[in-house]
Design a protein around this motif. Sequence first.
Motif, mmCIF file in Angstrom:
data_model
loop_
_atom_site.group_PDB
_atom_site.id
_atom_site.type_symbol
_atom_site.label_atom_id
_atom_site.label_comp_id
_atom_site.label_asym_id
_atom_site.label_seq_id
_atom_site.Cartn_x
_atom_site.Cartn_y
_atom_site.Cartn_z
ATOM 1 N N TYR A 1 15.823 18.866 -48.326
ATOM 2 C CA TYR A 1 15.459 19.352 -46.989
ATOM 3 C C TYR A 1 15.314 20.866 -47.017
ATOM 4 C CZ TYR A 1 17.147 14.761 -45.491
ATOM 5 O OH TYR A 1 17.331 13.411 -45.340
ATOM 6 N N ASP A 2 14.594 21.393 -46.007
ATOM 7 C CA ASP A 2 14.579 22.847 -45.877
ATOM 8 C C ASP A 2 14.703 23.230 -44.395
ATOM 9 O OD1 ASP A 2 11.890 23.302 -44.676
ATOM 10 O OD2 ASP A 2 11.229 22.389 -46.538
ATOM 11 N N PRO A 3 15.272 24.407 -44.156
ATOM 12 C CA PRO A 3 15.568 24.796 -42.771
ATOM 13 C C PRO A 3 14.307 24.922 -41.916
ATOM 14 C CG PRO A 3 16.497 26.390 -44.344
ATOM 15 C CD PRO A 3 15.758 25.380 -45.139
ATOM 16 N N GLU A 4 13.191 25.322 -42.529
ATOM 17 C CA GLU A 4 11.953 25.498 -41.738
ATOM 18 C C GLU A 4 11.505 24.159 -41.162
ATOM 19 O OE1 GLU A 4 12.190 26.555 -45.005
ATOM 20 O OE2 GLU A 4 12.726 28.602 -44.421
ATOM 21 N N THR A 5 11.595 23.110 -41.993
ATOM 22 C CA THR A 5 11.150 21.797 -41.517
ATOM 23 C C THR A 5 12.065 21.295 -40.399
ATOM 24 O OG1 THR A 5 10.286 21.312 -43.705
ATOM 25 C CG2 THR A 5 10.612 19.426 -42.249
ATOM 26 N N ILE A 6 13.365 21.451 -40.594
ATOM 27 C CA ILE A 6 14.308 20.977 -39.567
ATOM 28 C C ILE A 6 14.039 21.732 -38.257
ATOM 29 C CG2 ILE A 6 16.764 20.700 -38.955
ATOM 30 C CD1 ILE A 6 16.219 19.164 -41.490
ATOM 31 N N ASP A 7 13.767 23.005 -38.383
ATOM 32 C CA ASP A 7 13.491 23.816 -37.204
ATOM 33 C C ASP A 7 12.165 23.389 -36.544
ATOM 34 O OD1 ASP A 7 14.306 26.166 -35.616
ATOM 35 O OD2 ASP A 7 12.301 26.848 -36.229
ATOM 36 N N PHE A 8 11.152 23.156 -37.376
ATOM 37 C CA PHE A 8 9.852 22.720 -36.850
ATOM 38 C C PHE A 8 10.005 21.399 -36.084
ATOM 39 C CE2 PHE A 8 6.146 20.038 -36.994
ATOM 40 C CZ PHE A 8 5.152 20.875 -36.514
ATOM 41 N N VAL A 9 10.720 20.464 -36.701
ATOM 42 C CA VAL A 9 10.889 19.140 -36.079
ATOM 43 C C VAL A 9 11.531 19.287 -34.696
ATOM 44 C CG1 VAL A 9 12.238 17.004 -36.246
ATOM 45 C CG2 VAL A 9 10.927 17.797 -38.213
ATOM 46 N N GLY A 10 12.576 20.079 -34.617
ATOM 47 C CA GLY A 10 13.280 20.230 -33.346
ATOM 48 C C GLY A 10 12.429 20.894 -32.269
ATOM 49 N N ASN A 11 11.698 21.914 -32.674
ATOM 50 C CA ASN A 11 11.029 22.731 -31.655
ATOM 51 C C ASN A 11 9.558 22.430 -31.445
ATOM 52 O OD1 ASN A 11 13.250 24.388 -30.836
ATOM 53 N ND2 ASN A 11 13.173 25.241 -32.911
ATOM 54 N N HIS A 12 8.883 21.886 -32.460
ATOM 55 C CA HIS A 12 7.420 21.772 -32.336
ATOM 56 C C HIS A 12 6.856 20.391 -32.595
ATOM 57 C CE1 HIS A 12 7.561 26.063 -32.011
ATOM 58 N NE2 HIS A 12 8.174 26.150 -33.169
ATOM 59 N N PHE A 13 7.637 19.463 -33.164
ATOM 60 C CA PHE A 13 7.076 18.142 -33.450
ATOM 61 C C PHE A 13 6.730 17.447 -32.134
ATOM 62 C CE2 PHE A 13 7.333 13.561 -34.212
ATOM 63 C CZ PHE A 13 6.466 13.430 -35.278
#
Length: 284
Positions: free
Chosen positions: A16-28
């Motif tokens: 996993y990477d923090p950018e993806t987790i952040d993207f999922v939460g805020n922009h998915f």
Amino acid sequence: RHSFSHKGIPFPAEIYDPETIDFVGNHFQVLDDDTFTVTYPKSGTNWMMEILSLIWQQGDPSWCRSVPIWDRSPWLESPNALEKLKSAKPPRRISSHLPIQLFPKSFWGSKAKVIYTVRNPKDLLVSLYHFSKLMSFLEEPESLEELLGAFLQGEVLYGSWFDHVKGWLGLRGRENFFCISYEELQEDLRGSVGRICRFLGKDLSDAALASVVQNASFQAMRDNPMANFSLMPDNILDKSKGSFLRKGVVGDWKNHFTVAQSERFGRAYRERMQDLAGTFPWDE
Ligand code: A3P
């Protein structure tokens, strides 16, 4: 092994990477016809994924036998799967272990459905203990005792089980949320599949239901290369050390926990879960 913490939740950095987790939460962007299967790790995620695959195919097992399980229901927070999901045709089937506070914000205004599977945390811990020996991205615990301490502190992948369950169960009563336990699936798979079908608005014939039950059995999944993780490369899952579909039973904790460990766990459980209404199949 490396891990990173995102808003207090530990994730293995190999996958996993923090950018993806952040993207999922805020922009998915969640769509109304998305269906999510959500779990805390080792609660029966892949079992539910297989059951849902079969329900969507009206009991026909050919899709389950030809496409790897992780491609049938891509992993929301995995960087590779997320790329595929962005271009996937609706209706989308999506899996996730995310705690509710990291789930896409756009879920809240949507009609997307969530199926949340829970499992006796003692059995889950035993399952995680064995799983940690197989998976290259997880630290192998020295003992069950060590893992138990980390688990009770929430110092394991995806953080505290207690917070995860309490967070998601806050959605009980909503039309688009359905919770079922691993123990209910074990107790009455056919009845459980019927309930899942009703939640999804699927009407399956008796023959189709029987096929779902047969093809989602532990043995059928073990025999299915698309579901038994034999396609997972050895450098991720070391098959010489054991099998992903390990035992598939209720109550294996009794073969692993000492009396003292069970009491320690029970104390923490009562303390952490006392503010949650309702009981689980494993509650005494
Ligand atoms: P055990 O390690 O106790 O055997 P997840 O998919 O969330 O990682 O959960 C894995 C657990 O679910 C493992 O538990 C696995 O054996 C069990 N499982 C997977 N498919 C199953 C099935 N068809 N019937 C019963 N248990 C199943």
